[in-house]
Write an enzyme that holds these catalytic residues in place. Sequence first.
Site, PDB file in Angstrom:
ATOM      1  N   ASP A 246       3.726   5.476  -7.224  1.00  0.00           N
ATOM      2  CA  ASP A 246       3.245   5.582  -5.846  1.00  0.00           C
ATOM      3  C   ASP A 246       3.195   7.033  -5.386  1.00  0.00           C
ATOM      4  O   ASP A 246       2.232   7.471  -4.758  1.00  0.00           O
ATOM      5  CB  ASP A 246       4.154   4.785  -4.908  1.00  0.00           C
ATOM      6  CG  ASP A 246       4.196   3.310  -5.269  1.00  0.00           C
ATOM      7  OD1 ASP A 246       3.423   2.897  -6.159  1.00  0.00           O
ATOM      8  OD2 ASP A 246       4.999   2.580  -4.666  1.00  0.00           O
TER       9      ASP A 246
ATOM     10  N   LEU B  48       0.831  -1.213   0.000  1.00  0.00           N
ATOM     11  CA  LEU B  48       0.000   0.000   0.000  1.00  0.00           C
ATOM     12  C   LEU B  48       0.862   1.257   0.000  1.00  0.00           C
ATOM     13  O   LEU B  48       0.375   2.366   0.156  1.00  0.00           O
ATOM     14  CB  LEU B  48      -0.934   0.005   1.203  1.00  0.00           C
ATOM     15  CG  LEU B  48      -1.872  -1.201   1.286  1.00  0.00           C
ATOM     16  CD1 LEU B  48      -2.769  -1.105   2.500  1.00  0.00           C
ATOM     17  CD2 LEU B  48      -2.721  -1.326   0.035  1.00  0.00           C
TER      18      LEU B  48
HETATM   19  P1  ADP Z   1       5.620  -0.378   1.331  1.00  0.00           P
HETATM   20  O1  ADP Z   1       5.889   0.901   0.636  1.00  0.00           O
HETATM   21  O2  ADP Z   1       4.975  -1.398   0.457  1.00  0.00           O
HETATM   22  O3  ADP Z   1       4.846  -0.211   2.598  1.00  0.00           O
HETATM   23  P2  ADP Z   1       8.488  -0.393   1.469  1.00  0.00           P
HETATM   24  O4  ADP Z   1       9.460  -1.460   1.832  1.00  0.00           O
HETATM   25  O5  ADP Z   1       8.584   0.231   0.153  1.00  0.00           O
HETATM   26  O6  ADP Z   1       7.026  -0.994   1.740  1.00  0.00           O
HETATM   27  O7  ADP Z   1       8.602   0.784   2.547  1.00  0.00           O
HETATM   28  C1  ADP Z   1       8.489   0.483   3.920  1.00  0.00           C
HETATM   29  C2  ADP Z   1       9.579   1.193   4.680  1.00  0.00           C
HETATM   30  O8  ADP Z   1       9.336   2.601   4.683  1.00  0.00           O
HETATM   31  C3  ADP Z   1       9.620   0.814   6.144  1.00  0.00           C
HETATM   32  O9  ADP Z   1      10.386  -0.351   6.355  1.00  0.00           O
HETATM   33  C4  ADP Z   1      10.281   2.042   6.762  1.00  0.00           C
HETATM   34  O10 ADP Z   1      11.687   2.005   6.570  1.00  0.00           O
HETATM   35  C5  ADP Z   1       9.724   3.167   5.905  1.00  0.00           C
HETATM   36  N1  ADP Z   1       8.525   3.749   6.519  1.00  0.00           N
HETATM   37  C6  ADP Z   1       7.276   3.751   6.031  1.00  0.00           C
HETATM   38  N2  ADP Z   1       6.409   4.397   6.843  1.00  0.00           N
HETATM   39  C7  ADP Z   1       7.143   4.816   7.898  1.00  0.00           C
HETATM   40  C8  ADP Z   1       6.850   5.552   9.111  1.00  0.00           C
HETATM   41  N3  ADP Z   1       5.616   5.985   9.389  1.00  0.00           N
HETATM   42  N4  ADP Z   1       7.867   5.781   9.959  1.00  0.00           N
HETATM   43  C9  ADP Z   1       9.113   5.360   9.682  1.00  0.00           C
HETATM   44  N5  ADP Z   1       9.445   4.690   8.586  1.00  0.00           N
HETATM   45  C10 ADP Z   1       8.494   4.399   7.695  1.00  0.00           C
HETATM   46 MG    MG Z   2       7.122   1.081  -1.049  1.00  0.00          MG
END
Ligand code: ADP
Ligand code: MG
Length: 411
Positions: A201, A154
């Site tokens: 995205d 997402l």
């Molecule tokens: P997706 O975008 O599908 O959720 P990704 O691996 O691309 O998965 O991104 C997830 C990563 O983004 C997390 O592991 C973290 O490092 C970072 N991230 C996302 N949201 C937050 C948040 N609210 N606080 C800190 N880091 C975040």
């Molecule tokens: Mg991502």
Amino acid sequence: MSGSGREAGAERDSDGVSPVGPELRSGTARELFRQLTGGAEAGVWSAPGRVNLIGEHTDYNEGFVLPFAIDRRTEVAAAPRTDGVLRVVSTFGGEPVSLPVADLVRAHAGGELRGWSAYPLGVAWALGEFGADLAALPGADLAIDSTVPVGAGLSSSAAIESAVALALTELWGLAHSRETLAKVGQRAENDAVGAPTGIMDQSASLLGRLDAAVFLDCRSLAAEVVPLGFAEAGLVLRVIDTGVRHEHATGGYRERRASCEAGAAALGVPALRDLEPGDLDRARKLLDDITFRRVRHVVTEDRRVLDTVRTLRADGAAAIGPLLDASHVSMRDDFEISVPELDVAVESARAAGALGARMTGGGFGGAAIALAPADAVAAISEAVELAFAARGFAPPTQFTVVPSDGAHRDS
Ligand code: ADP
Ligand code: MG
């Protein structure tokens, strides 16, 4: 990319920036900001995650995508500082991280932007790549909280990038269009985080509109808002998060991208976007079986996006089910990015009354979506749960998402 371990710059907190304890890891962005600074934020900005309705792995092939922003958002409470330091903290855990803005280029070059803080610090760095004079900026405190599930497909990553990009742009008085901010977020993710993702995205998160999808041409970056009308048609969009987590930066995603690039090169086109379904016979003769199937997915998926936009406009959302179904089959069999949990989610949702269903996001785990009549939701939830239990899979998380507005200032 997980948020574990000590983050880049955490040790710099000795230079006059007070370290903050683990009690920070709960509450809203605004509460977190108060805990971090003892004062009030100058503003709160938020940006949504997204669901991609259709058009998977077409973005980096310069094709078409049709995502929408969802009602799960990442909030950033923020205020400028005066000492040129950028400090970030998240309710997701980890130490607050701080770094002088003027050091971002050096820290980026030295590979010091790591862990979750590479997302917000990477955005600040990327603003420099898009013209901001980093050495002249006053710094900022950012406290981040999110209701976008991480790693579920997402795009919690685009949500944090877009919210931070908008917050910093406004705090620092930079004049950037939404389209440029999408590129800033992508640059951060590609070059600071190291995940080779496309522009979809960030575009969805920044350009989304209530009750509508963003039809994006990933070559020209022309974006059109396409009304979805789910509620009017008595439909809901269910997300079935399998709980299986992916790692974009490694493995399958890179491999699929490489296959697409190899396919385009062998067929003499700049990108797979330039192929029509009528080119597939030639592709089959020229390419090895795996590369051919990767190419076929992308070429047919681009058509499905165009068909979905046309169908939405001509016949309404209730008519797009078969296109969602066909997209899933193509990802399962040709692009081979599904996993058994996603296939079971899709099949059981469909059997229980969904009009169409497909995995969404980069694949190798994450979530499926199902478009369903509102009165079939209970039956679908139960059917999916039972099917997961029967296979011995961990229980999935199921929820409705509502097509929502893109990034904005909340207060
Ligand atoms: P997706 O975008 O599908 O959720 P990704 O691996 O691309 O998965 O991104 C997830 C990563 O983004 C997390 O592991 C973290 O490092 C970072 N991230 C996302 N949201 C937050 C948040 N609210 N606080 C800190 N880091 C975040
Ligand atoms: Mg991502």
